[in-house]
Design a protein around this motif. Structure first.
Motif, mmCIF file in Angstrom:
data_model
loop_
_atom_site.group_PDB
_atom_site.id
_atom_site.type_symbol
_atom_site.label_atom_id
_atom_site.label_comp_id
_atom_site.label_asym_id
_atom_site.label_seq_id
_atom_site.Cartn_x
_atom_site.Cartn_y
_atom_site.Cartn_z
ATOM 1 N N UNK A 1 0.840 -1.205 0.000
ATOM 2 C CA UNK A 1 0.000 0.000 0.000
ATOM 3 C C UNK A 1 0.873 1.252 0.000
ATOM 4 N N UNK A 2 2.000 1.219 0.721
ATOM 5 C CA UNK A 2 2.905 2.372 0.747
ATOM 6 C C UNK A 2 3.451 2.678 -0.633
ATOM 7 N N UNK A 3 3.890 1.654 -1.359
ATOM 8 C CA UNK A 3 4.405 1.854 -2.717
ATOM 9 C C UNK A 3 3.312 2.402 -3.624
ATOM 10 N N UNK A 4 2.110 1.837 -3.529
ATOM 11 C CA UNK A 4 1.000 2.270 -4.383
ATOM 12 C C UNK A 4 0.669 3.742 -4.152
ATOM 13 N N UNK A 5 0.605 4.150 -2.884
ATOM 14 C CA UNK A 5 0.250 5.534 -2.575
ATOM 15 C C UNK A 5 1.345 6.508 -2.988
ATOM 16 N N UNK A 6 2.587 6.101 -2.915
ATOM 17 C CA UNK A 6 3.678 6.979 -3.352
ATOM 18 C C UNK A 6 3.645 7.177 -4.861
ATOM 19 N N UNK B 1 -2.349 9.865 -4.449
ATOM 20 C CA UNK B 1 -3.652 10.139 -3.849
ATOM 21 C C UNK B 1 -4.071 8.923 -3.029
ATOM 22 N N UNK B 2 -5.049 9.132 -2.145
ATOM 23 C CA UNK B 2 -5.502 8.061 -1.256
ATOM 24 C C UNK B 2 -6.860 7.572 -1.742
ATOM 25 N N UNK B 3 -6.912 6.409 -2.416
ATOM 26 C CA UNK B 3 -8.211 5.888 -2.875
ATOM 27 C C UNK B 3 -9.019 5.320 -1.715
ATOM 28 N N UNK B 4 -10.261 5.011 -2.012
ATOM 29 C CA UNK B 4 -11.163 4.530 -0.964
ATOM 30 C C UNK B 4 -10.705 3.205 -0.377
ATOM 31 N N UNK B 5 -10.116 2.330 -1.208
ATOM 32 C CA UNK B 5 -9.722 1.016 -0.707
ATOM 33 C C UNK B 5 -8.634 1.139 0.356
ATOM 34 N N UNK B 6 -7.782 2.198 0.251
ATOM 35 C CA UNK B 6 -6.724 2.370 1.247
ATOM 36 C C UNK B 6 -7.319 2.736 2.605
ATOM 37 N N UNK B 7 -8.369 3.540 2.591
ATOM 38 C CA UNK B 7 -9.028 3.883 3.861
ATOM 39 C C UNK B 7 -9.752 2.659 4.433
#
Length: 365
Positions: A288-293, A297-303
């Motif tokens: 998730x860290x790599x994806x967000x970098x 942006x922070x998609x809904x699935x990350x929350x």
């Protein structure tokens, strides 16, 4: 799936959100206190019975008008599926139960009848019908306890814990929802319900009818409710989610209390589950860290993923309760989750960094 332009979701799922908490909490408590086939059957009976209520209500309304809409046939089919599955759950409980599980449900039947009458009169959203519905569903917890062959004292305690929470939560939530709509309801009924429930829980714990952790959970609810009642109102959905959180806290507190008293509940598997879930969440944190970098942006699935880390931290706190001493592992998980909650609200690259830091803390412990 659609039938004659009628969305299945509009018929198959109830529109009210508060009912989910009052339905799932007693079913979950029964499973935690007495895991096995009887409580699994009662879980199916309670959940599918709750789901059947919405299509049955639509069917009743259409037939009462003497008309047949496209949704009428769909409601009949959906209700039929729900009721057949609920019957299978009842049969599973009936053939595997080791105690008189029907007794709490029969005692609560008048509340269920009152709830059904109020629903047919479109008065289900009023305070007393809501309390009646919540108390009727709360009877599923002692039913599960008795089905598992546990003592009557535990069955009574499971019901009392949920009943106190339900009354306090309904008075509080109704007041907060009215405030969110711009009205000015009186606060003292909600305050009396909150603190009265906490006081009764303390007295019942003194009399060994409730575990002390339930009193602590209701005391926390009373403190939180008293603070927020005098702060600016928040949206109704926020009230609903926080009350579901407190409901889960009361359920876990009751299960924890009985586990510490020597009852072989499902919580005995918490330490192993905490460790197993922790290993999986380490890998997810780095991914998730790599994806967000990369995405910035922070998609809904990350929350939504953050909820798994909240669960892991909650399991860690239960781990601490069983250990009887301060261990670094659950505390590191709790610190990492709190850090991620703070960083995920900040701009890029902090959300990605937050997941990386959480992954490092989980890997360390």
């Amino acid at each position: 799936m659609r039938t004659a332009s009628v969305p299945l979701k509009s018929v198959a799922l109830p529109t009210e959100h508060g009912g989910w908490g009052f339905t799932l909490e007693p079913l979950l408590l029964g499973l935690l206190l007495s895991p096995g086939l009887p409580t699994l059957g009662l879980f199916l009976l309670g959940l599918l019975g709750f789901l059947a209520r919405h299509p049955l209500k639509l069917l009743y309304q259409d037939l009462r008008r003497g008309k047949r809409y496209p949704r009428t046939d769909l409601a009949l089919k959906v209700a039929g599926v729900y009721l057949v599955l609920a019957l299978l759950g009842f049969l599973l409980a009936a053939f595997t139960a080791r105690g008189p599980f029907l007794l709490p449900l029969l005692l609560a039947l008048p509340l269920g009848a009152y709830m059904a009458w109020a629903d047919a009169q479109n008065r289900a959203r009023e305070l007393f019908p809501e309390i009646g519905a919540a108390l009727f569903m709360a009877a599923f917890a002692p039913a599960g306890v008795l089905a598992g062959g546990l003592p009557q004292e535990v069955a009574l305690g499971s019901f009392l814990a949920l009943a106190l929470r339900d009354v306090a939560a309904l008075y509080y939530a109704r007041t907060q929802v009215l405030r969110a709509r711009g009205l000015k309801p009186k606060r003292h009924p909600a305050l009396l319900a909150l603190w009265g429930s906490a006081l009764l829980a303390f007295l019942l714990a003194q009399g060994r009818l409730l575990p002390y952790p339930v009193f602590l959970a209701l005391l926390l609810l009373a403190l939180y409710g008293s603070l927020t009642l005098f702060r600016p109102p928040v949206p109704a959905r926020v009230v609903g989610w926080t009350q579901m959180g407190f409901g889960l806290l009361v359920v876990l507190s009751a299960a924890l209390g009985y586990t510490l008293q020597g009852l072989p509940t499902a919580l005995l598997g918490v330490p192993a589950l905490h460790r197993l879930l922790g290993f999986a969440l380490v890998a997810l944190a780095f991914l998730a860290g790599v994806y967000l970098l990369v995405k910035r942006k922070v998609p809904r699935f990350a929350r939504a993923l953050l909820g798994l880390y909240d669960l892991n931290a909650l399991l860690g706190l239960l781990y601490l309760a069983f250990a009887g001493k301060v261990l670094p592992h659950p505390l590191l998980a709790l610190f990492g989750v709190a850090l991620l909650h703070a960083l995920i609200k900040r701009p890029h690259p902090w959300p990605g960094i937050g997941f990386f830091l959480l992954g490092l803390l989980l890997l360390w412990h």
